[in-house]
Design an enzyme around this catalytic site. Structure first.
Site: not given
Length: 335
Positions: A128, A153
């Site tokens: 990501s 995350y």
């Protein structure tokens, strides 16, 4: 024709990639746990569309079940794996940290172990853009330091990169990591800003605009993401002999982004124009875990597979809103 395991097959990117692979003539073994992070009905409808293809084989379980994954790998003799399964979302991680460790760390370890023990020829996994943290050096390059994540995350995605490199180094497993930049498009995730904004504007409700609108995102249309993955499937990384890393592992990380940040205000304007409804803006401060800007350097992607994501925000949001109004309009758009 290749049999390809796609984890997270009922998810947004997993659905679109699976469909592309099936249309290209591959067989796809899909895995998803159909969790309730957002409405499973959308996931089930994606799955229903995939099961119309003869070459699609779906299995429902979580990657935390390592024994089930190992058994599936033995049963289907899978040689290529695309790992897209993960607990998504930055803000959700503030209140539900264990979900991220279970799905993104334990689950990914099980994927690596399965690849190691079953002779997988290429593992591609989703990282990501969040790994860049609050980096202010633009555009984000895979050569930049990513040791300072600002959300759990992001930390789990950085952990995935470290774990994947270790397995590549120890076992010679060819691995490609992909740092996605704000993916959007039809059949997308209802928790993402573009979906929430469209829904609220259509219903004449206020939208929360964080950081008082002083945000930029490198919005990347789903078809560009899928094209990048499809090209990289056939581009297994060679052992890396760069003196900068000191690593000889067959391991590579790429950015896949539109290479053109868009201001949040412009993004909202395009939605307003397509819906022909003005937005009611509720300006909010920056949220914990958020970053003010993302911007992808995609030079390595262009160099290695000859592809640059290029769908404009006007074209991409137009396609999303066309899908959204067909999917939701009878129940969502206020009179």
């Amino acid at each position: 024709m290749t049999t390809i395991l796609v984890t997270g097959a009922a998810g947004f990117i997993g659905y679109h990639l699976s469909r592309r692979l099936l249309e290209d003539g591959h067989e796809v073994v899909g895995v998803d746990n159909l969790n309730t992070y957002y409405d499973p009905a959308l996931k089930l409808q994606r799955l229903q569309r995939l099961t119309a293809y003869e070459g699609f084989d779906f299995h429902r379980f979580a990657l935390e079940d390592g024994d089930r994954l190992q058994a599936l790998m033995r049963e289907r003799d899978i040689r290529v794996v695309v790992n897209l399964a993960a607990q998504a979302g930055v803000r959700y991680s503030l209140d539900n940290p264990r979900a991220y460790i279970d799905a993104n760390v334990v689950g990914f370890l099980n994927v690596l172990e399965a690849c190691r023990h079953h002779g997988v020829e290429h593992l591609i996994y989703a990282s990501s853009s969040s790994v860049y943290g609050a980096n202010t050096q633009m555009p984000f390059s895979t050569g930049h330091n990513v040791d300072h994540p600002v959300s759990l995350y992001a930390a789990t995605k950085k952990s995935n990169e470290l774990m994947a490199h270790t397995y590549s180094h120890l076992y010679g497993l060819p691995v490609t990591g992909l740092r996605f930049f704000t993916v959007y498009g039809p059949w997308g995730r209802p928790d993402m800003a573009y979906y929430l904004f469209t829904q609220a504007i259509a219903q004449r409700r206020p939208i929360k605009v964080f950081n008082h609108g002083q945000m930029k995102r490198d919005f990347t249309y789903i078809d560009d993401i899928v094209e990048g993955i499809a090209r990289l499937l056939e581009h297994r990384p060679a052992p890396n002999t760069s003196p900068l890393t000191g690593s000889a592992a067959p391991y590579k990380v790429y950015n896949i982004g539109n290479n053109k940040p868009v201001e949040l205000g412009r993004f909202i304007e395009v939605i307003e124009q397509r819906l022909d409804i003005p937005a009611i803006r509720d300006y909010q401060p920056m949220q914990p875990g958020d970053v003010p800007e993302t911007y992808a350097d995609v030079d390595e992607l262009i160099r290695d597979v000859g592809f640059r994501p290029s769908t404009s925000i006007e074209e991409g949001l137009g396609r999303f809103i066309d899908w959204y109004t067909g999917y939701h309009q009878p129940i969502s758009v206020a009179p």
